[in-house]
Design a protein around this motif. Structure first.
Motif, PDB file in Angstrom:
ATOM      1  N   MET A   1       0.846  -1.196   0.000  1.00  0.00           N
ATOM      2  CA  MET A   1       0.000   0.000   0.000  1.00  0.00           C
ATOM      3  C   MET A   1       0.882   1.246   0.000  1.00  0.00           C
ATOM      4  N   GLU A   2       0.442   2.273  -0.763  1.00  0.00           N
ATOM      5  CA  GLU A   2       1.160   3.535  -0.729  1.00  0.00           C
ATOM      6  C   GLU A   2       0.851   4.253   0.578  1.00  0.00           C
ATOM      7  N   ARG A   3       1.816   5.079   0.998  1.00  0.00           N
ATOM      8  CA  ARG A   3       1.619   5.799   2.254  1.00  0.00           C
ATOM      9  C   ARG A   3       0.465   6.779   2.120  1.00  0.00           C
ATOM     10  N   ARG A   4      -0.390   6.812   3.141  1.00  0.00           N
ATOM     11  CA  ARG A   4      -1.525   7.746   3.165  1.00  0.00           C
ATOM     12  C   ARG A   4      -1.048   9.110   3.643  1.00  0.00           C
ATOM     13  N   GLU A   5      -1.343  10.144   2.850  1.00  0.00           N
ATOM     14  CA  GLU A   5      -0.969  11.500   3.227  1.00  0.00           C
ATOM     15  C   GLU A   5      -1.664  11.892   4.529  1.00  0.00           C
ATOM     16  N   GLY A   6      -0.920  12.522   5.413  1.00  0.00           N
ATOM     17  CA  GLY A   6      -1.473  12.984   6.677  1.00  0.00           C
ATOM     18  C   GLY A   6      -1.533  11.933   7.758  1.00  0.00           C
ATOM     19  N   ALA A   7      -1.158  10.703   7.418  1.00  0.00           N
ATOM     20  CA  ALA A   7      -1.201   9.634   8.423  1.00  0.00           C
ATOM     21  C   ALA A   7      -0.049   9.789   9.403  1.00  0.00           C
ATOM     22  N   GLY A   8      -0.245   9.263  10.585  1.00  0.00           N
ATOM     23  CA  GLY A   8       0.806   9.299  11.596  1.00  0.00           C
ATOM     24  C   GLY A   8       1.792   8.163  11.403  1.00  0.00           C
ATOM     25  N   ARG A   9       2.343   7.677  12.509  1.00  0.00           N
ATOM     26  CA  ARG A   9       3.355   6.620  12.432  1.00  0.00           C
ATOM     27  C   ARG A   9       3.158   5.657  13.594  1.00  0.00           C
ATOM     28  N   LEU A  10       3.399   4.390  13.295  1.00  0.00           N
ATOM     29  CA  LEU A  10       3.368   3.360  14.337  1.00  0.00           C
ATOM     30  C   LEU A  10       4.790   2.924  14.639  1.00  0.00           C
ATOM     31  N   TYR A  11       5.204   3.097  15.899  1.00  0.00           N
ATOM     32  CA  TYR A  11       6.497   2.589  16.347  1.00  0.00           C
ATOM     33  C   TYR A  11       6.277   1.218  16.994  1.00  0.00           C
ATOM     34  N   VAL A  12       7.023   0.239  16.541  1.00  0.00           N
ATOM     35  CA  VAL A  12       6.999  -1.094  17.148  1.00  0.00           C
ATOM     36  C   VAL A  12       8.302  -1.221  17.940  1.00  0.00           C
ATOM     37  N   VAL A  13       8.180  -1.231  19.263  1.00  0.00           N
ATOM     38  CA  VAL A  13       9.350  -1.019  20.121  1.00  0.00           C
ATOM     39  C   VAL A  13       9.761  -2.290  20.869  1.00  0.00           C
ATOM     40  N   ASP A  96       3.264 -12.711  20.096  1.00  0.00           N
ATOM     41  CA  ASP A  96       2.356 -11.798  20.798  1.00  0.00           C
ATOM     42  C   ASP A  96       1.463 -11.116  19.759  1.00  0.00           C
ATOM     43  N   PRO A  97       0.468 -10.352  20.191  1.00  0.00           N
ATOM     44  CA  PRO A  97      -0.520  -9.812  19.250  1.00  0.00           C
ATOM     45  C   PRO A  97      -0.053  -8.641  18.400  1.00  0.00           C
ATOM     46  N   GLY A  98       1.183  -8.210  18.523  1.00  0.00           N
ATOM     47  CA  GLY A  98       1.666  -7.050  17.775  1.00  0.00           C
ATOM     48  C   GLY A  98       1.556  -7.201  16.274  1.00  0.00           C
ATOM     49  N   GLN A  99       1.684  -8.431  15.774  1.00  0.00           N
ATOM     50  CA  GLN A  99       1.645  -8.658  14.331  1.00  0.00           C
ATOM     51  C   GLN A  99       0.321  -8.209  13.725  1.00  0.00           C
ATOM     52  N   VAL A 100      -0.768  -8.378  14.476  1.00  0.00           N
ATOM     53  CA  VAL A 100      -2.088  -7.981  13.981  1.00  0.00           C
ATOM     54  C   VAL A 100      -2.133  -6.488  13.706  1.00  0.00           C
ATOM     55  N   LEU A 101      -1.596  -5.701  14.633  1.00  0.00           N
ATOM     56  CA  LEU A 101      -1.607  -4.244  14.481  1.00  0.00           C
ATOM     57  C   LEU A 101      -0.682  -3.808  13.354  1.00  0.00           C
ATOM     58  N   VAL A 102       0.483  -4.406  13.258  1.00  0.00           N
ATOM     59  CA  VAL A 102       1.424  -4.061  12.178  1.00  0.00           C
ATOM     60  C   VAL A 102       0.784  -4.345  10.823  1.00  0.00           C
ATOM     61  N   ASP A 103       0.155  -5.493  10.689  1.00  0.00           N
ATOM     62  CA  ASP A 103      -0.500  -5.877   9.436  1.00  0.00           C
ATOM     63  C   ASP A 103      -1.597  -4.871   9.076  1.00  0.00           C
ATOM     64  N   ALA A 104      -2.413  -4.516  10.061  1.00  0.00           N
ATOM     65  CA  ALA A 104      -3.514  -3.577   9.808  1.00  0.00           C
ATOM     66  C   ALA A 104      -2.985  -2.198   9.431  1.00  0.00           C
ATOM     67  N   ALA A 105      -1.934  -1.746  10.109  1.00  0.00           N
ATOM     68  CA  ALA A 105      -1.370  -0.425   9.823  1.00  0.00           C
ATOM     69  C   ALA A 105      -0.763  -0.376   8.425  1.00  0.00           C
ATOM     70  N   ARG A 106      -0.002  -1.404   8.074  1.00  0.00           N
ATOM     71  CA  ARG A 106       0.610  -1.432   6.734  1.00  0.00           C
ATOM     72  C   ARG A 106      -0.458  -1.520   5.645  1.00  0.00           C
ATOM     73  N   SER A 107      -1.501  -2.308   5.881  1.00  0.00           N
ATOM     74  CA  SER A 107      -2.579  -2.431   4.895  1.00  0.00           C
ATOM     75  C   SER A 107      -3.289  -1.094   4.674  1.00  0.00           C
ATOM     76  N   ALA A 108      -3.294  -0.246   5.700  1.00  0.00           N
ATOM     77  CA  ALA A 108      -3.950   1.060   5.606  1.00  0.00           C
ATOM     78  C   ALA A 108      -3.024   2.148   5.066  1.00  0.00           C
ATOM     79  N   GLY A 109      -1.782   1.803   4.796  1.00  0.00           N
ATOM     80  CA  GLY A 109      -0.844   2.789   4.269  1.00  0.00           C
ATOM     81  C   GLY A 109      -0.177   3.647   5.315  1.00  0.00           C
ATOM     82  N   VAL A 110      -0.119   3.159   6.552  1.00  0.00           N
ATOM     83  CA  VAL A 110       0.526   3.895   7.656  1.00  0.00           C
ATOM     84  C   VAL A 110       1.985   3.482   7.757  1.00  0.00           C
ATOM     85  N   ASP A 111       2.867   4.448   7.983  1.00  0.00           N
ATOM     86  CA  ASP A 111       4.283   4.142   8.187  1.00  0.00           C
ATOM     87  C   ASP A 111       4.466   3.330   9.461  1.00  0.00           C
TER      88      ASP A 111
END
Length: 297
Positions: A1-13, A96-111
């Motif tokens: 997915m291309e990055r969505r303009e104006g979207a924030g960022r997800l840090y996986v720490v 752990d459940p982090g993969q679900v959030l990463v997958d959803a964020a990338r699918s939505a075009g979030v960094d």
């Protein structure tokens, strides 16, 4: 997915697996940059942030609520917020459940930016001294004895070391199964890694089981490492990839067998997703479909 303009960022720490001294400056920077921190257990993450002298709103995102909460978090990211995700310890997304959030964020075009950190499975593999040119991380084995041993036999053909997470109250039962399935292999029990009472016990699988029985109850987080098969132990075609048609049919049979044995839909989906290298949510949908068909029959 291309990055969505104006979207924030997800840090996986990535966070320490025991020793708070292993937290990195970059991890602290990510937490400070976040508008909120998503985590498995708010109590655990509260202590970590207090150690860093950081105060941020916390959002509980354990495996029980992540699937329902991920769309809401993605909406916040698309609205321009910056979020950080941390598991209780180690690298998020690994058992752990982090993969679900990463997958959803990338699918939505979030960094998505990953901040690397400690990993219990890799730390245990290195600490064990067992050859690690190739290895396979399983996570937690099934709870039921029959399913546990069946899964170990499925893994017998993997041409590398095997890594398992285990809890103190189930570790003896797991070592019993390993001793039955892999009586000729070495195994290591690594516990309390990076902590004050860190310990690595290594021996032939049956001997390791006896040592653990003699010790009695042991506490702490545990990783079990099983040595790779000996040169003559691995069948020539044991790890050959099946055709797509064969794999689909085998997955369907395994789902039917698991449901017939009373395995829960969630546990069955997790086990078979690992076995067939499929996304858990895809396998879960197949399990639910099989359940509906059984109910209609």
């Amino acid at each position: 997915m291309e990055r969505r303009e104006g979207a924030g960022r997800l840090y996986v720490v990535g966070t320490p697996i025991g020793n708070l001294g292993d937290i990195t400056p970059r991890a602290a920077q990510a937490f400070r940059a976040a508008d909120a921190v998503c985590c498995e257990d708010t109590r655990v993450t509260t202590k970590l942030l207090a150690h860093l002298e950081i105060s941020r709103p916390l959002v509980r995102c354990d495996e029980n609520v992540m699937a329902a909460r991920a769309p809401q978090l993605v909406d916040r990211l698309l609205a321009g917020e910056t979020l950080a995700f941390a598991s209780d310890a180690g690298m998020p997304g690994v058992s752990d459940p982090g993969q679900v959030l990463v997958d959803a964020a990338r699918s939505a075009g979030v960094d998505v930016e990953v901040v690397p950190g400690p990993s219990a499975c890799v730390t245990a593999l290195v600490a064990s001294g067992i050859p690690c040119e190739h290895f396979f991380f399983e996570g937690f084995l099934p709870r039921r004895p029959g399913e546990r041993e069946r899964r170990l036999r499925e893994l017998a053909g993997v041409p590398g070391a095997l890594l398992f997470y285990e809890s103190p109250h189930r570790v003896e039962a797991t070592l019993e199964a390993i001793a039955r399935v892999f009586p000729a292999r070495e195994a290591a029990l690594c516990r309390e890694l990076t902590k004050l009472h860190e310990e690595v016990l290594r021996d032939a699988a049956p001997a390791l089981l006896e040592r653990v029985r003699e010790r009695g109850e042991m506490r702490g987080e545990m990783v079990v490492v099983v040595a790779p098969p000996a040169p003559g132990e691995l069948p020539g075609a044991a790890f050959a990839a099946p055709s797509a048609e064969d794999a689909a049919a085998a997955l369907e049979r395994d789902i039917a067998c698991g449901l017939a044995e009373g395995e829960s839909a969630g546990a069955l989906a997790k086990r078979l997703a690992q076995k067939y290298s499929r996304r858990k949510r895809e396998v879960y949908a197949l399990v639910l479909e099989a359940q509906e068909q059984d109910g209609e029959a």
